[in-house]
Design a protein around this motif. Sequence first.
Motif, PDB file in Angstrom:
ATOM      1  N   SER A 135       9.294 -21.736  14.799  1.00 32.15           N
ATOM      2  CA  SER A 135       8.952 -20.497  15.491  1.00 32.15           C
ATOM      3  C   SER A 135       9.653 -20.451  16.837  1.00 32.15           C
ATOM      4  O   SER A 135       9.851 -21.488  17.474  1.00 32.15           O
ATOM      5  CB  SER A 135       7.437 -20.405  15.700  1.00 32.15           C
ATOM      6  N   ILE A 136       9.993 -19.251  17.264  1.00 30.27           N
ATOM      7  CA  ILE A 136      10.628 -19.106  18.569  1.00 30.27           C
ATOM      8  C   ILE A 136       9.688 -19.550  19.692  1.00 30.27           C
ATOM      9  O   ILE A 136      10.134 -19.985  20.758  1.00 30.27           O
ATOM     10  CB  ILE A 136      11.086 -17.639  18.785  1.00 30.27           C
ATOM     11  N   PHE A 137       8.397 -19.497  19.421  1.00 34.52           N
ATOM     12  CA  PHE A 137       7.417 -19.861  20.451  1.00 34.52           C
ATOM     13  C   PHE A 137       7.256 -21.373  20.607  1.00 34.52           C
ATOM     14  O   PHE A 137       6.470 -21.839  21.435  1.00 34.52           O
ATOM     15  CB  PHE A 137       6.082 -19.188  20.150  1.00 34.52           C
ATOM     16  N   LEU A 138       8.014 -22.132  19.825  1.00 29.88           N
ATOM     17  CA  LEU A 138       8.066 -23.580  19.989  1.00 29.88           C
ATOM     18  C   LEU A 138       9.325 -24.009  20.734  1.00 29.88           C
ATOM     19  O   LEU A 138       9.516 -25.197  21.012  1.00 29.88           O
ATOM     20  CB  LEU A 138       8.030 -24.270  18.612  1.00 29.88           C
ATOM     21  N   GLU A 139      10.176 -23.043  21.058  1.00 27.61           N
ATOM     22  CA  GLU A 139      11.420 -23.318  21.761  1.00 27.61           C
ATOM     23  C   GLU A 139      11.225 -23.200  23.272  1.00 27.61           C
ATOM     24  O   GLU A 139      10.264 -22.604  23.745  1.00 27.61           O
ATOM     25  CB  GLU A 139      12.509 -22.326  21.317  1.00 27.61           C
ATOM     26  N   GLU A 140      12.156 -23.775  24.021  1.00 22.47           N
ATOM     27  CA  GLU A 140      12.136 -23.660  25.476  1.00 22.47           C
ATOM     28  C   GLU A 140      12.928 -22.438  25.921  1.00 22.47           C
ATOM     29  O   GLU A 140      13.824 -21.967  25.224  1.00 22.47           O
ATOM     30  CB  GLU A 140      12.721 -24.918  26.122  1.00 22.47           C
ATOM     31  N   PHE A 141      12.620 -21.938  27.106  1.00 19.84           N
ATOM     32  CA  PHE A 141      13.334 -20.804  27.674  1.00 19.84           C
ATOM     33  C   PHE A 141      14.792 -21.193  27.959  1.00 19.84           C
ATOM     34  O   PHE A 141      15.067 -22.354  28.300  1.00 19.84           O
ATOM     35  CB  PHE A 141      12.659 -20.376  28.981  1.00 19.84           C
ATOM     36  N   PRO A 142      15.712 -20.241  27.828  1.00 19.86           N
ATOM     37  CA  PRO A 142      17.111 -20.556  28.157  1.00 19.86           C
ATOM     38  C   PRO A 142      17.280 -20.792  29.655  1.00 19.86           C
ATOM     39  O   PRO A 142      16.566 -20.207  30.470  1.00 19.86           O
ATOM     40  CB  PRO A 142      17.869 -19.297  27.713  1.00 19.86           C
ATOM     41  N   LYS A 143      18.215 -21.667  29.987  1.00 15.72           N
ATOM     42  CA  LYS A 143      18.453 -21.983  31.402  1.00 15.72           C
ATOM     43  C   LYS A 143      19.698 -21.296  31.946  1.00 15.72           C
ATOM     44  O   LYS A 143      19.829 -21.078  33.133  1.00 15.72           O
ATOM     45  CB  LYS A 143      18.570 -23.498  31.579  1.00 15.72           C
ATOM     46  N   GLY A 144      20.662 -20.972  31.063  1.00 16.12           N
ATOM     47  CA  GLY A 144      21.894 -20.346  31.549  1.00 16.12           C
ATOM     48  C   GLY A 144      22.677 -21.303  32.416  1.00 16.12           C
ATOM     49  O   GLY A 144      22.753 -22.503  32.139  1.00 16.12           O
ATOM     50  N   GLY A 145      23.255 -20.760  33.460  1.00 15.01           N
ATOM     51  CA  GLY A 145      23.973 -21.612  34.405  1.00 15.01           C
ATOM     52  C   GLY A 145      25.473 -21.585  34.280  1.00 15.01           C
ATOM     53  O   GLY A 145      26.178 -22.082  35.168  1.00 15.01           O
ATOM     54  N   TYR A 146      26.018 -21.008  33.186  1.00 17.64           N
ATOM     55  CA  TYR A 146      27.477 -20.989  33.055  1.00 17.64           C
ATOM     56  C   TYR A 146      28.084 -20.018  34.062  1.00 17.64           C
ATOM     57  O   TYR A 146      27.646 -18.869  34.175  1.00 17.64           O
ATOM     58  CB  TYR A 146      27.902 -20.581  31.643  1.00 17.64           C
ATOM     59  N   LYS A 147      29.095 -20.467  34.775  1.00 18.04           N
ATOM     60  CA  LYS A 147      29.802 -19.627  35.737  1.00 18.04           C
ATOM     61  C   LYS A 147      31.287 -19.592  35.378  1.00 18.04           C
ATOM     62  O   LYS A 147      31.946 -20.634  35.355  1.00 18.04           O
ATOM     63  CB  LYS A 147      29.631 -20.169  37.162  1.00 18.04           C
ATOM     64  N   ALA A 148      31.782 -18.422  35.078  1.00 14.69           N
ATOM     65  CA  ALA A 148      33.207 -18.268  34.803  1.00 14.69           C
ATOM     66  C   ALA A 148      33.981 -18.355  36.109  1.00 14.69           C
ATOM     67  O   ALA A 148      33.430 -18.107  37.190  1.00 14.69           O
ATOM     68  CB  ALA A 148      33.477 -16.933  34.119  1.00 14.69           C
ATOM     69  N   PRO A 149      35.265 -18.712  36.050  1.00 11.69           N
ATOM     70  CA  PRO A 149      36.081 -18.712  37.264  1.00 11.69           C
ATOM     71  C   PRO A 149      36.013 -17.359  37.971  1.00 11.69           C
ATOM     72  O   PRO A 149      35.974 -16.308  37.318  1.00 11.69           O
ATOM     73  CB  PRO A 149      37.491 -18.998  36.735  1.00 11.69           C
ATOM     74  N   GLN A 150      36.009 -17.376  39.291  1.00  8.35           N
ATOM     75  CA  GLN A 150      35.857 -16.143  40.060  1.00  8.35           C
ATOM     76  C   GLN A 150      36.952 -15.134  39.754  1.00  8.35           C
ATOM     77  O   GLN A 150      36.694 -13.924  39.701  1.00  8.35           O
ATOM     78  CB  GLN A 150      35.836 -16.453  41.557  1.00  8.35           C
ATOM     79  N   GLU A 151      38.181 -15.628  39.528  1.00  7.45           N
ATOM     80  CA  GLU A 151      39.265 -14.693  39.221  1.00  7.45           C
ATOM     81  C   GLU A 151      39.038 -14.000  37.877  1.00  7.45           C
ATOM     82  O   GLU A 151      39.421 -12.832  37.693  1.00  7.45           O
ATOM     83  CB  GLU A 151      40.621 -15.408  39.227  1.00  7.45           C
ATOM     84  N   THR A 152      38.420 -14.707  36.937  1.00  3.54           N
ATOM     85  CA  THR A 152      38.093 -14.101  35.642  1.00  3.54           C
ATOM     86  C   THR A 152      37.062 -12.995  35.815  1.00  3.54           C
ATOM     87  O   THR A 152      37.208 -11.893  35.272  1.00  3.54           O
ATOM     88  CB  THR A 152      37.550 -15.161  34.670  1.00  3.54           C
ATOM     89  N   VAL A 153      36.020 -13.276  36.577  1.00  5.59           N
ATOM     90  CA  VAL A 153      34.971 -12.278  36.806  1.00  5.59           C
ATOM     91  C   VAL A 153      35.540 -11.048  37.514  1.00  5.59           C
ATOM     92  O   VAL A 153      35.288  -9.909  37.106  1.00  5.59           O
ATOM     93  CB  VAL A 153      33.823 -12.887  37.634  1.00  5.59           C
ATOM     94  N   ALA A 154      36.336 -11.277  38.562  1.00  2.17           N
ATOM     95  CA  ALA A 154      36.915 -10.160  39.319  1.00  2.17           C
ATOM     96  C   ALA A 154      37.826  -9.319  38.433  1.00  2.17           C
ATOM     97  O   ALA A 154      37.813  -8.074  38.505  1.00  2.17           O
ATOM     98  CB  ALA A 154      37.689 -10.692  40.521  1.00  2.17           C
TER      99      ALA A 154
END
Length: 269
Positions: A135-154
């Motif tokens: 069940s999804i309710f047995l999973e942990e919340f996502p943490k994320g944290g990935y940061k693309a290079p600033q030039e890619t984002v811009a």
Amino acid sequence: RNTIRYMLGAIWDFEPSVHAVPHDKMLDMDRYILHRLSGVIAETRDHYDSFRFRKAIRSIADFCILDLSSFYLDASKDRLYTLGVNSLERRSAQTAFFEITVSLLKLMAPVVSFTAEEAWQTLRGTPGGKHFKQSIFLEEFPKGGYKAPQETVARWEEIRAVREKVLKALEEARQGGLIGSSLEAKVVFKTSDERMARFFRETLDQWPAIAIVSAAELAEADVKDGFEAAVFHADGAKCPRCWQWKTDTGSDPKHPGVCARCAAVLNAL
């Protein structure tokens, strides 16, 4: 719901342990959308921590509507459906789709519980989801944290801003009867600004996918506001496989009805 359903359909054959592409090898567009996802995860978790449930769901909905449905999903369709099944371009998109789907379902679960659980069971039926908990309710919340290079984002923030002007020009061409679907179009970027010219040279090969057109070109011309997006009917003939108009359609003797790119994919089967 429709966004999740579409992404589940796109990862039907994706097994992360076999097919996942490392972040540093992914296409720029995929790195950018995962960067945006990390921001949504952080924002949504903050809302939940402060019991702002309405704002949490608003953050998720805005990401689905503004980032995914209005931009990323459309811009990824061509490589998902027409390139080789194990091509870097397709597997890179699937890697992003998988991470996005898993994260969104977990973020939705506290509020949109039944939909999240139903989609989770569908995900568990795919190669990539077979190792998830029951069940999804047995999973942990996502943490994320990935940061693309600033030039890619811009770069991608600017691409999205330019894309709005391109879409407006395409709609005007459609209303004027020049084209039917956007895939009948060729977009010519006109500019006399060196920075904009460099920007278009660096991104030109990505614009057919970004704008869902058949071709994109760059031309030097004196225009206002930095650049102009001119729309013309695409050259060549329509490929019945990818629906793009190409001058090399019919050039492959083994697959005479399709463009050279599609013929190469078919020859590799």
